[in-house]
Design a protein around this motif. Structure first.
Motif, PDB file in Angstrom:
ATOM      1  N   SER A  97       0.836  -1.188   0.000  1.00  0.00           N
ATOM      2  CA  SER A  97       0.000   0.000   0.000  1.00  0.00           C
ATOM      3  C   SER A  97       0.880   1.251   0.000  1.00  0.00           C
ATOM      4  O   SER A  97       1.889   1.310   0.704  1.00  0.00           O
ATOM      5  CB  SER A  97      -0.888  -0.047   1.240  1.00  0.00           C
ATOM      6  OG  SER A  97      -1.682   1.085   1.286  1.00  0.00           O
ATOM      7  N   GLY A  98       0.527   2.223  -0.834  1.00  0.00           N
ATOM      8  CA  GLY A  98       1.275   3.474  -0.887  1.00  0.00           C
ATOM      9  C   GLY A  98       2.486   3.436  -1.804  1.00  0.00           C
ATOM     10  O   GLY A  98       3.213   4.426  -1.922  1.00  0.00           O
ATOM     11  N   SER A  99       2.713   2.321  -2.512  1.00  0.00           N
ATOM     12  CA  SER A  99       3.917   2.202  -3.342  1.00  0.00           C
ATOM     13  C   SER A  99       3.773   2.897  -4.700  1.00  0.00           C
ATOM     14  O   SER A  99       4.756   3.057  -5.415  1.00  0.00           O
ATOM     15  CB  SER A  99       4.278   0.724  -3.531  1.00  0.00           C
ATOM     16  OG  SER A  99       3.203   0.015  -4.117  1.00  0.00           O
ATOM     17  N   GLY A 100       2.522   3.270  -5.068  1.00  0.00           N
ATOM     18  CA  GLY A 100       2.327   3.976  -6.338  1.00  0.00           C
ATOM     19  C   GLY A 100       1.561   3.181  -7.379  1.00  0.00           C
ATOM     20  O   GLY A 100       1.442   3.627  -8.529  1.00  0.00           O
ATOM     21  N   LYS A 101       0.993   2.049  -7.004  1.00  0.00           N
ATOM     22  CA  LYS A 101       0.298   1.185  -7.969  1.00  0.00           C
ATOM     23  C   LYS A 101      -0.891   1.891  -8.621  1.00  0.00           C
ATOM     24  O   LYS A 101      -1.049   1.853  -9.838  1.00  0.00           O
ATOM     25  CB  LYS A 101      -0.201  -0.099  -7.280  1.00  0.00           C
ATOM     26  CG  LYS A 101       0.872  -0.931  -6.608  1.00  0.00           C
ATOM     27  CD  LYS A 101       0.307  -2.238  -6.047  1.00  0.00           C
ATOM     28  CE  LYS A 101      -0.761  -2.041  -4.971  1.00  0.00           C
ATOM     29  NZ  LYS A 101      -0.261  -1.363  -3.759  1.00  0.00           N
ATOM     30  N   SER A 102      -1.736   2.493  -7.791  1.00  0.00           N
ATOM     31  CA  SER A 102      -2.930   3.143  -8.356  1.00  0.00           C
ATOM     32  C   SER A 102      -2.544   4.335  -9.220  1.00  0.00           C
ATOM     33  O   SER A 102      -3.153   4.576 -10.268  1.00  0.00           O
ATOM     34  CB  SER A 102      -3.877   3.596  -7.245  1.00  0.00           C
ATOM     35  OG  SER A 102      -4.416   2.474  -6.606  1.00  0.00           O
ATOM     36  N   THR A 103      -1.547   5.064  -8.775  1.00  0.00           N
ATOM     37  CA  THR A 103      -1.061   6.198  -9.572  1.00  0.00           C
ATOM     38  C   THR A 103      -0.595   5.716 -10.938  1.00  0.00           C
ATOM     39  O   THR A 103      -0.950   6.293 -11.975  1.00  0.00           O
ATOM     40  CB  THR A 103       0.095   6.906  -8.831  1.00  0.00           C
ATOM     41  OG1 THR A 103      -0.400   7.385  -7.579  1.00  0.00           O
ATOM     42  CG2 THR A 103       0.650   8.055  -9.635  1.00  0.00           C
ATOM     43  N   LEU A 104       0.176   4.633 -10.962  1.00  0.00           N
ATOM     44  CA  LEU A 104       0.666   4.078 -12.224  1.00  0.00           C
ATOM     45  C   LEU A 104      -0.495   3.620 -13.097  1.00  0.00           C
ATOM     46  O   LEU A 104      -0.532   3.875 -14.309  1.00  0.00           O
ATOM     47  CB  LEU A 104       1.633   2.923 -11.936  1.00  0.00           C
ATOM     48  CG  LEU A 104       2.195   2.190 -13.151  1.00  0.00           C
ATOM     49  CD1 LEU A 104       2.915   3.141 -14.107  1.00  0.00           C
ATOM     50  CD2 LEU A 104       3.142   1.067 -12.711  1.00  0.00           C
TER      51      LEU A 104
HETATM   52  P1  ADP Z   1      -0.962   2.338  -3.957  1.00  0.00           P
HETATM   53  O1  ADP Z   1      -1.994   2.239  -5.029  1.00  0.00           O
HETATM   54  O2  ADP Z   1       0.218   1.441  -4.187  1.00  0.00           O
HETATM   55  O3  ADP Z   1      -1.520   2.184  -2.583  1.00  0.00           O
HETATM   56  P2  ADP Z   1      -0.948   5.169  -4.581  1.00  0.00           P
HETATM   57  O4  ADP Z   1      -0.587   5.324  -6.005  1.00  0.00           O
HETATM   58  O5  ADP Z   1      -2.385   5.273  -4.221  1.00  0.00           O
HETATM   59  O6  ADP Z   1      -0.330   3.809  -4.026  1.00  0.00           O
HETATM   60  O7  ADP Z   1      -0.160   6.252  -3.723  1.00  0.00           O
HETATM   61  C1  ADP Z   1       1.248   6.486  -3.841  1.00  0.00           C
HETATM   62  C2  ADP Z   1       1.633   7.690  -2.986  1.00  0.00           C
HETATM   63  O8  ADP Z   1       1.031   8.879  -3.505  1.00  0.00           O
HETATM   64  C3  ADP Z   1       1.170   7.599  -1.545  1.00  0.00           C
HETATM   65  O9  ADP Z   1       2.146   8.216  -0.732  1.00  0.00           O
HETATM   66  C4  ADP Z   1      -0.118   8.387  -1.551  1.00  0.00           C
HETATM   67  O10 ADP Z   1      -0.377   8.926  -0.267  1.00  0.00           O
HETATM   68  C5  ADP Z   1       0.178   9.479  -2.550  1.00  0.00           C
HETATM   69  N1  ADP Z   1      -1.054   9.941  -3.242  1.00  0.00           N
HETATM   70  C6  ADP Z   1      -1.839   9.194  -4.038  1.00  0.00           C
HETATM   71  N2  ADP Z   1      -2.857   9.917  -4.548  1.00  0.00           N
HETATM   72  C7  ADP Z   1      -2.707  11.174  -4.048  1.00  0.00           C
HETATM   73  C8  ADP Z   1      -3.422  12.408  -4.179  1.00  0.00           C
HETATM   74  N3  ADP Z   1      -4.510  12.482  -4.963  1.00  0.00           N
HETATM   75  N4  ADP Z   1      -2.963  13.475  -3.510  1.00  0.00           N
HETATM   76  C9  ADP Z   1      -1.865  13.398  -2.751  1.00  0.00           C
HETATM   77  N5  ADP Z   1      -1.127  12.281  -2.569  1.00  0.00           N
HETATM   78  C10 ADP Z   1      -1.537  11.187  -3.213  1.00  0.00           C
END
Ligand code: ADP
Ligand code: ADP
Length: 234
Positions: free
Chosen positions: A42-49
């Protein structure tokens, strides 16, 4: 062309004046017809990617090509069009319309293609048949199990014949048996239709269903491994 090609993608978020670097330079190629899992804590950037690969978001820097088309040159309207033609999405929480039949849920994305009603219904029926739900066309989401609802969502994602299916924790709301059923379904759809599948998960057992595992940590790919194909029978 590869289905997806990411070159040195970064994504920074501004959070109360503080900059968070969610992705720190990801280079990744997904070929046509691949089945890959993105795995990481969790928090590694998967959803962002995933959001970047799906053109739901734009990178802070770096390039992304979908079927060879570089996204940075596209307007928001052109990007939405590219997304609708080439990418199907499946989410953890299904996102089906509650008061609407399975058939109508699946037919909905075709409205934006200007397709007539009869053809929309015929394609939606075929897509539901492909996920084993030919007997559930008129059921509403509340009349179906979680596994069936996710299969409806998969049919909706595939009805427009995308190049890539992106699935963000598709088994996250399912019990083990329904989760395994959905994974078997994705595996079969990948083999039968040749759609590339990229799924995001934090569960190693789910990632093991894919033929390639892309491990993400702290906004970087730390390991990218492929499971060898089974040896052909003599
Ligand atoms: P995962 O899907 O692996 O849990 P995320 O891609 O959701 O990871 O998040 C990666 C990092 O970016 C985390 O530190 C998260 O808190 C941060 N983050 C994700 N979305 C946002 C956002 N909309 N605003 C600020 N920080 C974000
Ligand atoms: P959750 O993990 O809470 O179940 P989802 O996996 O359902 O969340 O959704 C993940 C992200 O994708 C959310 O930011 C949501 O707003 C977005 N999203 C959900 N459905 C769609 C859709 N059909 N098109 C684009 N984005 C969506």
């Amino acid at each position: 062309d590869p289905a997806l090609e990411a070159i040195d993608l970064t994504r920074r978020y501004q959070l109360e004046g503080v900059s968070v670097e969610a992705l720190r330079g990801v280079t990744l190629r997904i070929d046509q017809g691949e089945f890959a899992a993105i795995i990481g804590p969790s928090g590694s950037g998967k959803s962002t990617l995933m959001h970047l690969l799906g053109c739901l978001d734009r990178p802070s820097s770096g390039q992304l090509r979908v079927n060879g088309v570089e996204m940075s040159g596209l307007s928001d309207t052109e990007l939405a069009e590219l997304r609708n033609r080439t990418i199907g999405f499946v989410f953890q929480s299904f996102h089906l319309l509650a008061r609407t039949s399975a058939l109508e849920n699946v037919a909905l994305p075709l409205v934006y293609r200007g397709m007539g009603k009869a053809e929309r219904r015929e394609r939606a029926r075929a897509a539901l048949e492909a996920v084993g739900l030919a007997h559930r066309l008129d059921h509403r989401p509340s009349q179906m199990s979680g596994g069936e609802q996710q299969r409806v969502a998969i049919a909706r994602a595939l009805v427009g014949e995308p190049t890539v299916l992106l699935a963000d924790e598709p088994t996250g709301n399912l019990d083990t048996r329904n989760g395994a059923e959905v994974m078997a379904m994705l595996d079969r759809l990948n083999s039968d239709s040749g759609v590339a599948i990229v799924l995001v998960t934090h569960e190693p057992e789910i990632a093991a269903h894919a033929r390639r595992q892309i491990h993400v940590r702290d906004g970087l790919i730390e390991l990218d491994t492929s499971t060898p194909s089974p040896a052909p029978h003599p």
